[in-house]
Design a protein around this motif. Sequence first.
Motif, PDB file in Angstrom:
ATOM      1  N   MET A   1       0.736  -1.117   0.247  1.00 46.27           N
ATOM      2  CA  MET A   1       0.466   0.129  -0.023  1.00 46.27           C
ATOM      3  C   MET A   1       0.769   1.423   0.187  1.00 46.27           C
ATOM      4  SD  MET A   1      -2.643  -1.302   2.198  1.00 46.27           S
ATOM      5  CE  MET A   1      -3.411  -2.359   2.448  1.00 46.27           C
ATOM      6  N   SER A   2       0.128   2.403  -0.803  1.00 44.74           N
ATOM      7  CA  SER A   2       1.054   3.641  -1.054  1.00 44.74           C
ATOM      8  C   SER A   2       0.461   4.778  -0.337  1.00 44.74           C
ATOM      9  CB  SER A   2       2.360   3.106  -2.645  1.00 44.74           C
ATOM     10  OG  SER A   2       0.722   3.936  -3.154  1.00 44.74           O
ATOM     11  N   VAL A   3      -0.188   4.985   0.732  1.00 42.74           N
ATOM     12  CA  VAL A   3      -1.214   6.294   1.086  1.00 42.74           C
ATOM     13  C   VAL A   3      -1.127   6.280   2.354  1.00 42.74           C
ATOM     14  CG1 VAL A   3      -2.568   8.312   0.278  1.00 42.74           C
ATOM     15  CG2 VAL A   3      -2.492   6.005  -1.186  1.00 42.74           C
ATOM     16  N   PRO A   4       0.732   6.046   3.407  1.00 44.04           N
ATOM     17  CA  PRO A   4       0.228   5.841   4.354  1.00 44.04           C
ATOM     18  C   PRO A   4      -0.095   7.239   5.107  1.00 44.04           C
ATOM     19  CG  PRO A   4       2.545   5.713   4.176  1.00 44.04           C
ATOM     20  CD  PRO A   4       1.585   6.134   2.414  1.00 44.04           C
ATOM     21  N   SER A   5       0.098   8.397   4.570  1.00 50.51           N
ATOM     22  CA  SER A   5      -0.103   9.237   5.922  1.00 50.51           C
ATOM     23  C   SER A   5      -1.489   9.954   6.208  1.00 50.51           C
ATOM     24  CB  SER A   5       0.151  11.147   5.399  1.00 50.51           C
ATOM     25  OG  SER A   5       0.022  11.073   3.990  1.00 50.51           O
ATOM     26  N   ALA A   6      -2.874   9.069   5.116  1.00 49.31           N
ATOM     27  CA  ALA A   6      -3.587   9.286   5.323  1.00 49.31           C
ATOM     28  C   ALA A   6      -4.402   7.918   5.687  1.00 49.31           C
ATOM     29  CB  ALA A   6      -4.511   9.461   4.221  1.00 49.31           C
ATOM     30  N   PRO A   7      -5.705   8.417   7.002  1.00 49.69           N
ATOM     31  CA  PRO A   7      -6.117   7.310   8.042  1.00 49.69           C
ATOM     32  C   PRO A   7      -6.113   6.609   6.979  1.00 49.69           C
ATOM     33  CG  PRO A   7      -6.587   9.849   8.377  1.00 49.69           C
ATOM     34  CD  PRO A   7      -5.945   9.739   7.175  1.00 49.69           C
ATOM     35  N   PRO A   8      -7.009   5.095   7.048  1.00 48.72           N
ATOM     36  CA  PRO A   8      -6.670   3.813   6.504  1.00 48.72           C
ATOM     37  C   PRO A   8      -8.483   4.712   5.769  1.00 48.72           C
ATOM     38  CG  PRO A   8      -6.386   3.070   8.417  1.00 48.72           C
ATOM     39  CD  PRO A   8      -5.720   4.356   8.646  1.00 48.72           C
ATOM     40  N   SER A   9      -9.315   4.017   5.527  1.00 50.21           N
ATOM     41  CA  SER A   9     -10.533   3.949   5.529  1.00 50.21           C
ATOM     42  C   SER A   9     -12.184   3.428   6.141  1.00 50.21           C
ATOM     43  CB  SER A   9     -11.508   3.604   3.515  1.00 50.21           C
ATOM     44  OG  SER A   9     -11.398   1.983   3.767  1.00 50.21           O
ATOM     45  N   ARG A  10     -12.808   4.098   6.014  1.00 44.55           N
ATOM     46  CA  ARG A  10     -14.072   3.496   7.172  1.00 44.55           C
ATOM     47  C   ARG A  10     -13.934   2.422   6.894  1.00 44.55           C
ATOM     48  NH1 ARG A  10     -15.057   7.450  11.009  1.00 44.55           N
ATOM     49  NH2 ARG A  10     -14.613   9.400  10.201  1.00 44.55           N
ATOM     50  N   ALA A  11     -14.063   2.054   5.451  1.00 42.70           N
ATOM     51  CA  ALA A  11     -14.340   0.271   4.856  1.00 42.70           C
ATOM     52  C   ALA A  11     -13.576  -0.492   5.608  1.00 42.70           C
ATOM     53  CB  ALA A  11     -14.559   0.629   3.450  1.00 42.70           C
ATOM     54  N   ALA A  12     -12.346  -0.086   5.673  1.00 37.88           N
ATOM     55  CA  ALA A  12     -11.315  -1.232   6.195  1.00 37.88           C
ATOM     56  C   ALA A  12     -11.130  -0.892   7.946  1.00 37.88           C
ATOM     57  CB  ALA A  12     -10.411  -0.616   5.691  1.00 37.88           C
ATOM     58  N   GLN A  13     -11.424  -0.124   7.600  1.00 37.80           N
ATOM     59  CA  GLN A  13     -11.772   0.003   9.779  1.00 37.80           C
ATOM     60  C   GLN A  13     -13.186  -0.107  10.125  1.00 37.80           C
ATOM     61  OE1 GLN A  13     -11.602   4.354  10.873  1.00 37.80           O
ATOM     62  NE2 GLN A  13      -9.398   4.084  10.013  1.00 37.80           N
ATOM     63  N   GLY A  14     -14.049  -0.488   9.597  1.00 31.32           N
ATOM     64  CA  GLY A  14     -15.252  -1.080  10.087  1.00 31.32           C
ATOM     65  C   GLY A  14     -15.136  -3.111  10.022  1.00 31.32           C
ATOM     66  N   ALA A  15     -14.017  -3.119   9.098  1.00 28.66           N
ATOM     67  CA  ALA A  15     -14.356  -4.434   8.680  1.00 28.66           C
ATOM     68  C   ALA A  15     -13.261  -5.497   9.928  1.00 28.66           C
ATOM     69  CB  ALA A  15     -13.396  -4.780   7.266  1.00 28.66           C
ATOM     70  N   GLU A  67       2.370   3.545  15.287  1.00 23.96           N
ATOM     71  CA  GLU A  67       1.170   3.664  15.311  1.00 23.96           C
ATOM     72  C   GLU A  67       0.212   2.635  14.614  1.00 23.96           C
ATOM     73  OE1 GLU A  67       1.068   8.621  15.346  1.00 23.96           O
ATOM     74  OE2 GLU A  67       0.740   8.082  13.593  1.00 23.96           O
ATOM     75  N   VAL A  68      -1.267   2.867  15.614  1.00 24.81           N
ATOM     76  CA  VAL A  68      -2.124   1.870  14.595  1.00 24.81           C
ATOM     77  C   VAL A  68      -3.273   2.765  14.303  1.00 24.81           C
ATOM     78  CG1 VAL A  68      -3.210   1.133  17.064  1.00 24.81           C
ATOM     79  CG2 VAL A  68      -3.308   0.206  15.260  1.00 24.81           C
ATOM     80  N   SER A  69      -4.561   2.207  13.488  1.00 25.89           N
ATOM     81  CA  SER A  69      -5.539   2.468  12.743  1.00 25.89           C
ATOM     82  C   SER A  69      -6.636   2.261  14.055  1.00 25.89           C
ATOM     83  CB  SER A  69      -5.677   2.429  11.503  1.00 25.89           C
ATOM     84  OG  SER A  69      -5.842   1.230  11.581  1.00 25.89           O
ATOM     85  N   THR A  70      -7.515   3.723  14.289  1.00 29.48           N
ATOM     86  CA  THR A  70      -7.939   3.452  15.134  1.00 29.48           C
ATOM     87  C   THR A  70     -10.165   3.507  14.321  1.00 29.48           C
ATOM     88  OG1 THR A  70      -9.196   5.579  15.265  1.00 29.48           O
ATOM     89  CG2 THR A  70      -7.389   4.688  16.760  1.00 29.48           C
ATOM     90  N   ALA A  71     -10.368   2.750  14.680  1.00 28.11           N
ATOM     91  CA  ALA A  71     -11.887   3.100  13.978  1.00 28.11           C
ATOM     92  C   ALA A  71     -12.424   3.956  13.822  1.00 28.11           C
ATOM     93  CB  ALA A  71     -12.709   1.721  14.911  1.00 28.11           C
ATOM     94  N   SER A  72     -13.146   5.013  14.603  1.00 33.49           N
ATOM     95  CA  SER A  72     -12.084   6.569  14.109  1.00 33.49           C
ATOM     96  C   SER A  72     -12.134   7.172  13.048  1.00 33.49           C
ATOM     97  CB  SER A  72     -12.501   7.219  15.705  1.00 33.49           C
ATOM     98  OG  SER A  72     -11.600   7.111  15.825  1.00 33.49           O
ATOM     99  N   GLY A  73     -10.383   6.661  11.974  1.00 30.23           N
ATOM    100  CA  GLY A  73     -10.338   6.774  11.406  1.00 30.23           C
ATOM    101  C   GLY A  73      -9.317   7.694  11.506  1.00 30.23           C
ATOM    102  N   ASP A  74      -8.815   7.563  12.897  1.00 29.32           N
ATOM    103  CA  ASP A  74      -7.687   8.864  13.295  1.00 29.32           C
ATOM    104  C   ASP A  74      -6.189   7.765  13.785  1.00 29.32           C
ATOM    105  OD1 ASP A  74      -8.518  11.052  13.935  1.00 29.32           O
ATOM    106  OD2 ASP A  74      -9.534  10.399  15.751  1.00 29.32           O
ATOM    107  N   TRP A  75      -5.090   7.661  14.145  1.00 26.72           N
ATOM    108  CA  TRP A  75      -4.003   7.039  14.527  1.00 26.72           C
ATOM    109  C   TRP A  75      -3.914   7.100  16.171  1.00 26.72           C
ATOM    110  CZ3 TRP A  75      -2.119   4.092  10.776  1.00 26.72           C
ATOM    111  CH2 TRP A  75      -2.589   4.260   9.592  1.00 26.72           C
ATOM    112  N   ARG A  76      -3.516   6.807  16.828  1.00 24.06           N
ATOM    113  CA  ARG A  76      -2.910   6.028  17.830  1.00 24.06           C
ATOM    114  C   ARG A  76      -1.467   5.752  18.253  1.00 24.06           C
ATOM    115  NH1 ARG A  76      -4.232   2.441  22.197  1.00 24.06           N
ATOM    116  NH2 ARG A  76      -4.691   0.733  20.066  1.00 24.06           N
TER     117      ARG A  76
END
Length: 83
Positions: A1-15, A67-76
């Motif tokens: 994957m090549s767009v790391p500065s943006a949070p993951p999509s909500r679809a990916a997080q929802g899964a 950092e890890v992605s969160t369900a809300s679309g942020d990074w922790r």
Amino acid sequence: MSVPSAPPSRAAQGAGQRLYRLVDQYGDPHPVLDDLYDSLEAAWSEALSWWRDHFGPEQSAIGIGVEVSTASGDWRTLRHPGV
């Protein structure tokens, strides 16, 4: 994957998929290791390998964080740089 500065999509997080990224000593996406990883282990392995190639094995503190992605679309932050 090549767009790391943006949070993951909500679809990916929802899964329930968590993604990981590496950050520099300022907490910004790492300027070289700018990628998304499927696991903490994969991200940290990449960080260690790159760090050793550039600074050698004698360094005790590594200036890369994770950092890890969160369900809300942020990074922790999971691991702070220099730890």
